[in-house]
Design a protein around this motif. Sequence first.
Motif, PDB file in Angstrom:
ATOM      1  N   LEU A  43       0.803  -1.937   0.184  1.00 21.60           N
ATOM      2  CA  LEU A  43      -0.022   0.024   0.146  1.00 21.60           C
ATOM      3  C   LEU A  43       1.251   1.398  -0.519  1.00 21.60           C
ATOM      4  CD1 LEU A  43      -2.534  -1.186   2.529  1.00 21.60           C
ATOM      5  CD2 LEU A  43      -3.418  -0.472  -0.067  1.00 21.60           C
ATOM      6  N   ASP A  44       2.341   1.111  -0.495  1.00 20.88           N
ATOM      7  CA  ASP A  44       2.828   2.198  -0.045  1.00 20.88           C
ATOM      8  C   ASP A  44       3.229   1.887  -1.388  1.00 20.88           C
ATOM      9  OD1 ASP A  44       5.106   4.388   0.576  1.00 20.88           O
ATOM     10  OD2 ASP A  44       6.442   3.049   1.521  1.00 20.88           O
ATOM     11  N   TYR A  45       2.898   3.522  -1.599  1.00 24.02           N
ATOM     12  CA  TYR A  45       2.966   3.401  -3.608  1.00 24.02           C
ATOM     13  C   TYR A  45       3.822   4.570  -3.607  1.00 24.02           C
ATOM     14  CZ  TYR A  45      -1.564   2.275  -3.835  1.00 24.02           C
ATOM     15  OH  TYR A  45      -3.163   1.732  -3.244  1.00 24.02           O
ATOM     16  N   GLY A  46       4.501   5.312  -2.402  1.00 26.58           N
ATOM     17  CA  GLY A  46       5.805   5.824  -2.405  1.00 26.58           C
ATOM     18  C   GLY A  46       6.987   5.111  -3.410  1.00 26.58           C
ATOM     19  N   VAL A  47       6.647   4.054  -2.101  1.00 26.62           N
ATOM     20  CA  VAL A  47       7.660   2.807  -2.966  1.00 26.62           C
ATOM     21  C   VAL A  47       7.423   2.725  -3.683  1.00 26.62           C
ATOM     22  CG1 VAL A  47       9.146   0.750  -1.528  1.00 26.62           C
ATOM     23  CG2 VAL A  47       8.436   2.512  -0.222  1.00 26.62           C
ATOM     24  N   LEU A  48       6.738   1.607  -4.256  1.00 29.89           N
ATOM     25  CA  LEU A  48       6.237   1.568  -5.254  1.00 29.89           C
ATOM     26  C   LEU A  48       6.645   2.016  -6.535  1.00 29.89           C
ATOM     27  CD1 LEU A  48       4.940  -0.748  -7.067  1.00 29.89           C
ATOM     28  CD2 LEU A  48       3.059   0.757  -7.093  1.00 29.89           C
ATOM     29  N   LEU A  49       6.176   3.195  -6.776  1.00 26.76           N
ATOM     30  CA  LEU A  49       7.020   4.565  -7.894  1.00 26.76           C
ATOM     31  C   LEU A  49       8.605   4.286  -7.856  1.00 26.76           C
ATOM     32  CD1 LEU A  49       4.012   7.121  -7.038  1.00 26.76           C
ATOM     33  CD2 LEU A  49       3.900   5.942  -8.654  1.00 26.76           C
ATOM     34  N   ASP A  50       9.102   4.481  -7.103  1.00 28.71           N
ATOM     35  CA  ASP A  50      10.935   4.617  -6.629  1.00 28.71           C
ATOM     36  C   ASP A  50      10.794   2.956  -7.158  1.00 28.71           C
ATOM     37  OD1 ASP A  50      12.589   6.344  -6.084  1.00 28.71           O
ATOM     38  OD2 ASP A  50      13.001   4.080  -4.455  1.00 28.71           O
ATOM     39  N   LEU A  51      10.455   2.556  -7.304  1.00 36.29           N
ATOM     40  CA  LEU A  51      10.917   1.014  -7.962  1.00 36.29           C
ATOM     41  C   LEU A  51      10.143   0.989  -9.726  1.00 36.29           C
ATOM     42  CD1 LEU A  51      10.250  -1.622  -4.421  1.00 36.29           C
ATOM     43  CD2 LEU A  51      12.115  -1.089  -5.444  1.00 36.29           C
ATOM     44  N   LEU A  52       9.436   1.663  -9.846  1.00 34.56           N
ATOM     45  CA  LEU A  52       8.936   1.503 -11.469  1.00 34.56           C
ATOM     46  C   LEU A  52      10.011   2.642 -11.661  1.00 34.56           C
ATOM     47  CD1 LEU A  52       6.987   0.925 -13.584  1.00 34.56           C
ATOM     48  CD2 LEU A  52       5.821   3.043 -12.540  1.00 34.56           C
ATOM     49  N   ASP A  53      10.547   2.943 -11.022  1.00 36.98           N
ATOM     50  CA  ASP A  53      11.537   4.318 -11.851  1.00 36.98           C
ATOM     51  C   ASP A  53      12.250   3.353 -12.385  1.00 36.98           C
ATOM     52  OD1 ASP A  53      12.065   6.882 -12.900  1.00 36.98           O
ATOM     53  OD2 ASP A  53      13.065   7.151 -10.929  1.00 36.98           O
ATOM     54  N   LYS A  54      12.860   2.781 -11.185  1.00 35.11           N
ATOM     55  CA  LYS A  54      14.017   2.110 -11.544  1.00 35.11           C
ATOM     56  C   LYS A  54      14.219   1.103 -12.187  1.00 35.11           C
ATOM     57  CE  LYS A  54      16.013   2.514  -6.482  1.00 35.11           C
ATOM     58  NZ  LYS A  54      15.760   3.849  -6.275  1.00 35.11           N
ATOM     59  N   ILE A  55      13.089   0.672 -12.831  1.00 36.27           N
ATOM     60  CA  ILE A  55      13.048  -0.238 -13.939  1.00 36.27           C
ATOM     61  C   ILE A  55      13.751   0.500 -14.921  1.00 36.27           C
ATOM     62  CG2 ILE A  55      12.146  -1.916 -15.823  1.00 36.27           C
ATOM     63  CD1 ILE A  55       9.877  -2.047 -13.640  1.00 36.27           C
TER      64      ILE A  55
END
Length: 225
Positions: A43-55
């Motif tokens: 539910l931590d969309y901040g972490v999710l978005l950060d990991l998406l950016d690293k792809i």
Amino acid sequence: RGLGDVYKRQKEVMEQFIKSRRNDKIGLVVFSRFSFTQCPLTLDYGVLLDLLDKIHIGMIEDGTAIGTAIANSVNRLRDSIAKSKIIVLLTDGINNAGKIDPLTAAKTAEALGIKIYTIGAGRPGGALYPVEDPVFGKRYVRMDTEIDEVLLKEIADITGGMYFRAKDEKGLKEIYETIGKLEKTKIETKEYANYTELAGYFLLPGLIIFLLEVLLSGTILRKLP
């Protein structure tokens, strides 16, 4: 435009989709020749978005293992107690890697109540793809977009999902919006109201006054006719 620019735009669309969700656990599985979980359900969309950016392109050996990606995603969702469990499978290639058959993986998803929405993404005519030339170094070559639409449709049909074709970023954005509307979870809430009974504070004095009136009416304080 180069393939890297296309992926950047696709990531931006996915970012917008994630930001539009509320109270939905979302995970991220990356696949090419192999598949791995970039981010577990959260539910931590901040972490999710950060990991998406690293792809980025080249982080996994080239290839398309659709069956492995589905199996990995199913494994992440199988223990979820959510009423609605879905996989959004975005690919711009044909299944040419991995040891798991995509249809077998789709049937496993269906058995576990997991719905798969498949998206075939790619601009008609292909895009420029970076390759390492031993003589001239890194250069870009145009590669045609290959999408097995028949397979993607069958995967979606097996699980009760839908297949979409995204030819550009605008189309992809509209597809994610459609999926978002289709998967709105109805949340039922129960409302409770606390009441404090105040009548007793008034009934008791009133009763006393009434009894006094009855008693006093038989004395010298009774009313004269």
